[in-house]
Design a protein around this motif. Structure first.
Motif, PDB file in Angstrom:
ATOM      1  N   THR A 365       0.829  -1.208   0.000  1.00 29.17           N
ATOM      2  CA  THR A 365       0.000   0.000   0.000  1.00 29.17           C
ATOM      3  C   THR A 365       0.864   1.260   0.000  1.00 29.17           C
ATOM      4  O   THR A 365       0.630   2.199  -0.771  1.00 29.17           O
ATOM      5  CB  THR A 365      -0.933   0.014   1.215  1.00 29.17           C
ATOM      6  N   ARG A 368       2.518   1.693  -3.389  1.00 29.00           N
ATOM      7  CA  ARG A 368       1.592   2.241  -4.395  1.00 29.00           C
ATOM      8  C   ARG A 368       1.401   3.735  -4.203  1.00 29.00           C
ATOM      9  O   ARG A 368       1.418   4.508  -5.166  1.00 29.00           O
ATOM     10  CB  ARG A 368       0.227   1.539  -4.297  1.00 29.00           C
ATOM     11  N   ILE A 409      -7.589   5.957  -5.165  1.00 27.99           N
ATOM     12  CA  ILE A 409      -7.524   4.734  -5.971  1.00 27.99           C
ATOM     13  C   ILE A 409      -6.308   3.894  -5.581  1.00 27.99           C
ATOM     14  O   ILE A 409      -6.390   2.671  -5.419  1.00 27.99           O
ATOM     15  CB  ILE A 409      -7.492   5.075  -7.469  1.00 27.99           C
ATOM     16  N   ARG A 412      -6.231   1.355  -2.545  1.00 23.85           N
ATOM     17  CA  ARG A 412      -6.871   0.044  -2.563  1.00 23.85           C
ATOM     18  C   ARG A 412      -6.533  -0.807  -3.787  1.00 23.85           C
ATOM     19  O   ARG A 412      -6.658  -2.027  -3.723  1.00 23.85           O
ATOM     20  CB  ARG A 412      -8.399   0.224  -2.505  1.00 23.85           C
ATOM     21  N   ARG A 413      -6.151  -0.200  -4.877  1.00 21.26           N
ATOM     22  CA  ARG A 413      -6.090  -0.957  -6.119  1.00 21.26           C
ATOM     23  C   ARG A 413      -4.718  -0.895  -6.775  1.00 21.26           C
ATOM     24  O   ARG A 413      -3.967   0.058  -6.590  1.00 21.26           O
ATOM     25  CB  ARG A 413      -7.125  -0.420  -7.114  1.00 21.26           C
ATOM     26  N   GLY A 414      -4.434  -1.942  -7.584  1.00 25.79           N
ATOM     27  CA  GLY A 414      -3.234  -1.955  -8.392  1.00 25.79           C
ATOM     28  C   GLY A 414      -2.006  -2.459  -7.662  1.00 25.79           C
ATOM     29  O   GLY A 414      -2.050  -2.853  -6.493  1.00 25.79           O
ATOM     30  N   THR A 481       0.092  -4.921 -15.079  1.00 23.31           N
ATOM     31  CA  THR A 481      -0.826  -5.049 -13.959  1.00 23.31           C
ATOM     32  C   THR A 481      -0.473  -6.208 -13.066  1.00 23.31           C
ATOM     33  O   THR A 481      -1.048  -6.379 -11.999  1.00 23.31           O
ATOM     34  CB  THR A 481      -2.252  -5.261 -14.493  1.00 23.31           C
TER      35      THR A 481
END
Length: 491
Positions: A365, A368, A409, A412-414, A481
């Motif tokens: 986290t 990112r 974003i 939480r994602r990627g 991804t």
């Protein structure tokens, strides 16, 4: 006796994560200050870039041109204001503009008034650097604190690495990603240390001086008693100051100094005075000012050499911090060394993230969020310029609003690799689009004067991002991804 319940491991993980996010936020703000400051070295060129066709560019100045501009300003207001100021043509700002009341307009060669001075994007960039777009009283203090923090980081970095000078030329680009990041961080820290320390110390002093001024104003006791009687108004004169005589006197007294600002106090009254603020080529302090009466008689010097040694040192901080001495060569050096400071900031966090992974601590986290911070900042600065040029959209909501959306974003994602890959890709594309959009709007004027140097900076930044994107180690065989080791996800 009731025994206290021992917090579970999840509680400690949450606290550690929160602590890390706070540290990351501080690193992000430091990075934003460094990036915006690197670009803001060219803020006078950005002024011209933002309005390349608003007025002519000439270094020619005459007393008649100044007098005509002042007369037009008084006529526009319908009365003589207490103060009129004129930005005078200089080598990096070859334009004349006049400020009166709430107005600020360009001055034509014949002294008539032209378009309004309007540079919201440049103001956004400058205020992003020295106040993070916060109210000045708060923002300048916060940025000053980061100057203190940067000073401490530079000094402690040298003390914590006794072999850093010995290994000043060790750059192991063929080794692992973590060693590459470590060597790049340490080498740039050593090579650019004098510059970085000057920037940090001057930034800290300027910011803390703002904090001291704010504290003094808050602690100052309010005045009591009856208000002072209003001062008697000065009788209105029929003539403005003799600007020709003043300009001639200054040219003879200080032939090498470059006037950048002219102030008219109480114009069109018996007590009117004129002050010329000039840069001295052999001095680092901000300016030396000279006062004249309406007939062109020299009255006194203000600031500069007339100030105390401490005052001269403080006045030197501005030009030293922003690189406004030595012309374009010094600005280019500041651009390169400022870029090095941005890289040092980014790689420092990358090294910290790699060590977290080695210790089996959660890092996805945070990684990112850091990738979005590094590449999203560059992307959104460029995007704010494109949106302002193309659609007239205010830059502050584009930049800060975009950062909030990306942060939500990325939380939480990627994966870190995906964020770094896609944001780098968009960053160089949007940055390259800035001079394109500028050219579509202003035509050939986009590649003349100050606009030329600014658009070359945009192109250089886009080229650097493109080259970095092509040479960075990524798992290009698979879609970005998919997950990848942290050592390959770094900036």
């Amino acid at each position: 006796m009731t025994r206290l319940k021992k917090p579970d491991a999840n509680f400690f993980r949450q606290m550690l994560s929160g602590h890390s996010v706070l540290g990351l936020t501080a690193a992000f703000l430091m990075y934003v200050i460094c990036v915006s400051g690197t670009l803001a070295v060219f803020y006078k060129e950005f002024w011209r870039w933002e309005q390349p066709t608003a007025t002519i560019e000439t270094m020619e100045v005459s007393g008649q041109r100044i007098e005509q501009a002042v007369q037009h300003a008084i006529a526009d207001l319908g009365h003589a204001p207490d103060f009129i100021g004129l930005d005078m043509p200089t080598s990096d700002w070859p334009r004349m503009s006049i400020s009166y009341g709430e107005q600020r307009r360009y001055v034509a060669a014949d002294g008539s008034l032209e378009a309004d001075v309007d540079r919201p994007w440049t103001s956004f960039l400058a205020r992003l650097h020295f106040a993070l777009n916060l109210p000045l009283e708060l923002g300048v203090v916060i940025v000053g604190i980061f100057g203190v923090l940067l000073t401490a980081l530079i000094v402690s970095g040298f003390l914590a690495h006794p072999g850093i000078l010995r290994d000043a030329f060790s750059l192991r680009l063929s080794r692992s990603r973590q060693l590459q990041q470590t060597d790049l961080h340490n080498r740039l820290s050593v090579w650019a240390a004098p510059f970085h320390l000057i920037i940090a110390v001057t930034g800290a002093i300027l910011g803390l001086a703002g904090a001291i001024s704010l504290a003094a104003s808050l602690l100052q006791a309010p005045e009591t008693g009856d208000p002072a009687p209003a001062a008697e108004q000065t009788a209105v004169s029929t003539a403005l100051p003799d600007f020709d005589a003043i300009w001639q006197s200054f040219s003879e007294r200080s032939p090498l100094d470059q006037v950048f600002y002219l102030s008219v106090y109480e114009p069109a009254t018996d007590g009117q005075e004129v002050e010329l603020s000039a840069i001295q080529p052999d001095r680092l302090y901000w300016s030396q000012s000279h006062r004249y009466d309406a007939d062109g008689n020299y009255l006194r010097a203000v600031g500069g050499a007339a100030a105390s040694v401490g005052g001269q040192m403080q006045a030197s901080l501005y030009r030293l911090h922003f690189g406004h001495f030595g012309g374009m060569p010094v600005k280019i050096i500041f651009l390169l060394l400022g870029t090095a400071l941005c890289i040092v900031t980014a790689t420092g966090v990358n090294i910290w993230l790699a060590k977290r992974r080695q210790r089996k601590l959660p890092a996805d986290t945070i990684d990112r969020l850091w990738q979005f911070s590094v590449w999203g900042t560059l992307l959104l600065i460029s995007l704010s310029a494109v949106m302002h040029l193309a659609l007239g959209i205010a830059p502050i909501p584009v930049f800060w609003g975009g950062l909030l959306i990306l942060a939500a974003i990325a939380w939480r994602r990627g994966t870190p690799l995906a964020w770094a890959y896609h944001l780098r890709q968009w960053a160089w594309l949007v940055t390259a689009a800035v001079p394109v959009v500028h050219t579509l709007r202003f035509g050939s004027a986009a590649w003349q004067g100050g606009s030329l140097s600014v658009n070359l900076v945009w192109l250089a930044l886009a080229a650097g991002l493109f080259i970095f994107q092509q040479t960075t180690t990524v798992r290009s065989a698979a879609p970005p991804t998919q997950s990848a080791p942290a050592s390959e996800a770094g900036s």
